[in-house]
Design a protein around this motif. Structure first.
Motif, PDB file in Angstrom:
ATOM      1  N   VAL A 279       0.857  -1.183   0.000  1.00  0.00           N
ATOM      2  CA  VAL A 279       0.000   0.000   0.000  1.00  0.00           C
ATOM      3  C   VAL A 279       0.890   1.228   0.000  1.00  0.00           C
ATOM      4  N   THR A 280       0.723   2.087  -0.984  1.00  0.00           N
ATOM      5  CA  THR A 280       1.519   3.309  -1.089  1.00  0.00           C
ATOM      6  C   THR A 280       0.585   4.514  -1.197  1.00  0.00           C
ATOM      7  N   GLY A 281       1.160   5.673  -1.001  1.00  0.00           N
ATOM      8  CA  GLY A 281       0.356   6.885  -1.066  1.00  0.00           C
ATOM      9  C   GLY A 281      -0.306   7.163   0.276  1.00  0.00           C
ATOM     10  N   ASP A 282      -1.087   8.183   0.295  1.00  0.00           N
ATOM     11  CA  ASP A 282      -1.744   8.635   1.521  1.00  0.00           C
ATOM     12  C   ASP A 282      -3.263   8.590   1.313  1.00  0.00           C
ATOM     13  N   ASP A 283      -3.911   7.810   2.158  1.00  0.00           N
ATOM     14  CA  ASP A 283      -5.373   7.731   2.038  1.00  0.00           C
ATOM     15  C   ASP A 283      -6.081   8.771   2.901  1.00  0.00           C
ATOM     16  N   GLY A 284      -5.350   9.700   3.476  1.00  0.00           N
ATOM     17  CA  GLY A 284      -5.962  10.769   4.253  1.00  0.00           C
ATOM     18  C   GLY A 284      -6.784  11.692   3.353  1.00  0.00           C
ATOM     19  N   GLY A 285      -7.933  12.091   3.822  1.00  0.00           N
ATOM     20  CA  GLY A 285      -8.811  12.951   3.031  1.00  0.00           C
ATOM     21  C   GLY A 285      -9.573  12.232   1.955  1.00  0.00           C
ATOM     22  N   ARG A 316      -0.767 -11.298  -4.979  1.00  0.00           N
ATOM     23  CA  ARG A 316      -0.150 -10.009  -4.647  1.00  0.00           C
ATOM     24  C   ARG A 316      -1.204  -8.913  -4.823  1.00  0.00           C
ATOM     25  N   VAL A 317      -1.286  -8.040  -3.828  1.00  0.00           N
ATOM     26  CA  VAL A 317      -2.216  -6.918  -3.838  1.00  0.00           C
ATOM     27  C   VAL A 317      -1.409  -5.627  -3.793  1.00  0.00           C
ATOM     28  N   THR A 318      -1.672  -4.758  -4.737  1.00  0.00           N
ATOM     29  CA  THR A 318      -1.000  -3.458  -4.778  1.00  0.00           C
ATOM     30  C   THR A 318      -2.057  -2.370  -4.823  1.00  0.00           C
ATOM     31  N   VAL A 319      -1.976  -1.438  -3.893  1.00  0.00           N
ATOM     32  CA  VAL A 319      -2.924  -0.330  -3.833  1.00  0.00           C
ATOM     33  C   VAL A 319      -2.133   0.962  -3.710  1.00  0.00           C
ATOM     34  N   HIS A 320      -2.401   1.884  -4.602  1.00  0.00           N
ATOM     35  CA  HIS A 320      -1.739   3.198  -4.574  1.00  0.00           C
ATOM     36  C   HIS A 320      -2.814   4.273  -4.460  1.00  0.00           C
ATOM     37  N   PHE A 321      -2.741   5.077  -3.384  1.00  0.00           N
ATOM     38  CA  PHE A 321      -3.760   6.080  -3.119  1.00  0.00           C
ATOM     39  C   PHE A 321      -3.426   7.458  -3.678  1.00  0.00           C
ATOM     40  N   GLY A 322      -2.201   7.645  -4.152  1.00  0.00           N
ATOM     41  CA  GLY A 322      -1.846   8.961  -4.664  1.00  0.00           C
ATOM     42  C   GLY A 322      -1.633   9.956  -3.539  1.00  0.00           C
ATOM     43  N   GLY A 323      -1.594  11.222  -3.896  1.00  0.00           N
ATOM     44  CA  GLY A 323      -1.359  12.280  -2.911  1.00  0.00           C
ATOM     45  C   GLY A 323      -2.630  13.023  -2.577  1.00  0.00           C
TER      46      GLY A 323
END
Length: 388
Positions: A279-285, A316-323
């Motif tokens: 899991v990458t990026g920030d899921d805040g907001g 494999r699970v990949t999740v990218h939340f962006g900025g």
């Protein structure tokens, strides 16, 4: 007032009574040598013609003109021309209400010719002069025609308002039905995701425990713990959905969030199947709905993996939340290898899995790609667009 208006529309003949009363309110003029009963005959004929004016407006108007012609050409009836003027006005009003303008104009023209001919020839000895008599009669009839046009326009407006009200009510019912259908679809999708995932995990772990009970009792205990946790989680999800049915939107919290993705993956990891998560990026907001859709897409993809992939297939699970950009993309990818173990007995499939993922992606104007990989595995890639 509205009730009174509706009552008059339901009983229009009541409005004719004052006209009939006016026509018989005074006796006909006495003509030398003419019987009184004969002098009342044109008056009765006028009332009979006007009584038919709503069903047969043209025939009634023609009948009134014929009676006028008889009156203007016979000295015994000529003094009753005021009654005829009123009858012509009522006939013109009726034609205007029915929208029969051309025929009404013809009736008005014929009556005007008769009136002018009478005043300028046989009836020219009027005390008020022919011009005033003609203008008075024609003005009354033009006013009656204008009143008929107003009534017709008002009725059309009332009909349009009523039609719009009915259409608005139908639209409200349609929107309500659409909202109910959408809510049912959402609940059905949630039920599918919860039950399909949880029941698949329970069934496969139960079958695995049965196979390992003589070889590794400890693994059986761990498997039973997984089954117990999965069952409890499924019961909690079902309880939440039932609360939604009874309480509406307020009962939708708490929902599964992206923080639970690691727990979801850990729940499915076994000694034979390894599933990694990144899991990458920030899921805040991130909107709660977008987080829920991301969680459900991962859950459904993993459910399909344990239902259809071999027992030793790795995932494999990949999740990218962006900025925190105004427009951000959530990129999700779930893959599994082909594996070498023989496939497990096929579990029943509802066919809603991929369709449900496609609907979730469509809610956020994203993209969904699914298909086999080169090593015989499977790949699910989804993108959710959050923001303007």
């Amino acid at each position: 007032m509205q009730r009174l208006n509706l009552w008059f529309r339901a009983h229009p003949w009541v409005l004719d009574l004052p006209v009939y009363a006016l026509l018989v309110s005074y006796p006909p003029g006495r003509a030398p040598g003419w019987p009184v009963a004969l002098l009342w005959l044109p008056i009765a004929a006028l009332i009979g013609a006007l009584a038919l004016r709503r069903r047969h407006p043209r025939a009634a108007a023609v009948a009134v003109l014929v009676i006028a012609l008889v009156q203007y050409t016979n000295d015994g009836f000529a003094d009753d021309r005021l009654r005829t003027d009123v009858a012509v006005a009522v006939a013109l009003y009726t034609l205007a209400v029915h929208g029969d303008r051309r025929f009404g104009a013809a009736v008005f023209a014929v009556n005007a010719v008769l009136r002018v001919a009478w005043e300028t020839t046989w009836g020219g000895d009027s005390a008020n002069g022919p011009t005033l008599e003609i203008l008075t009669a024609l003005t009354m009839q033009v006013a009656a025609w204008a009143l008929g046009e107003y009534v017709r326009s008002r009725r059309r407006l009332d009909a349009e308002v009523a039609l719009r009200a009915v259409q608005a009510e139908n639209e409200r019912h349609a929107l309500a039905r659409a909202a109910v259908a959408e809510e049912r679809a959402n609940i059905a999708r949630e039920l599918h995701d919860v039950l399909a995932h949880s029941v698949s995990v329970i069934v496969l772990n139960a079958e695995g425990a049965k196979l390992m009970r003589h070889q590794d009792p400890g693994a059986v205990d761990r498997t039973l713990d997984t089954i117990s946790q999965t069952g409890r989680g499924a019961l909690a999800e079902l309880r939440r959905l039932l609360e939604v049915l009874h309480a509406g939107e307020a009962a939708r919290a708490p929902q599964p969030t992206t923080a639970e993705l690691r727990d979801l993956v850990a729940q499915l990891t076994t000694d034979r199947r390894r599933i990694e998560i990144e899991v990458t990026g920030d899921d805040g907001g991130l909107p709660a709905s977008a987080a829920l859709q991301a969680y459900r897409i991962v859950q459904e993809a993993l459910t399909n993996m344990i239902k259809h992939a071999p027992a030793d297939a790795d995932g494999r699970v990949t999740v990218h939340f962006g900025g925190h950009e105004p427009r951000r993309e959530i990129r999700i990818e779930v893959t599994n290898s082909g594996g070498t173990a023989p496939p497990a007995p096929a579990l029943p499939s509802s066919g809603r899995g991929l369709a449900g993922m496609a609907q979730r992606v469509e809610m956020y104007h994203g993209r969904l790609h699914t298909g086999s990989t080169e090593d015989g595995g499977y790949r699910v890639a989804a993108t959710l667009v959050v923001g303007p």
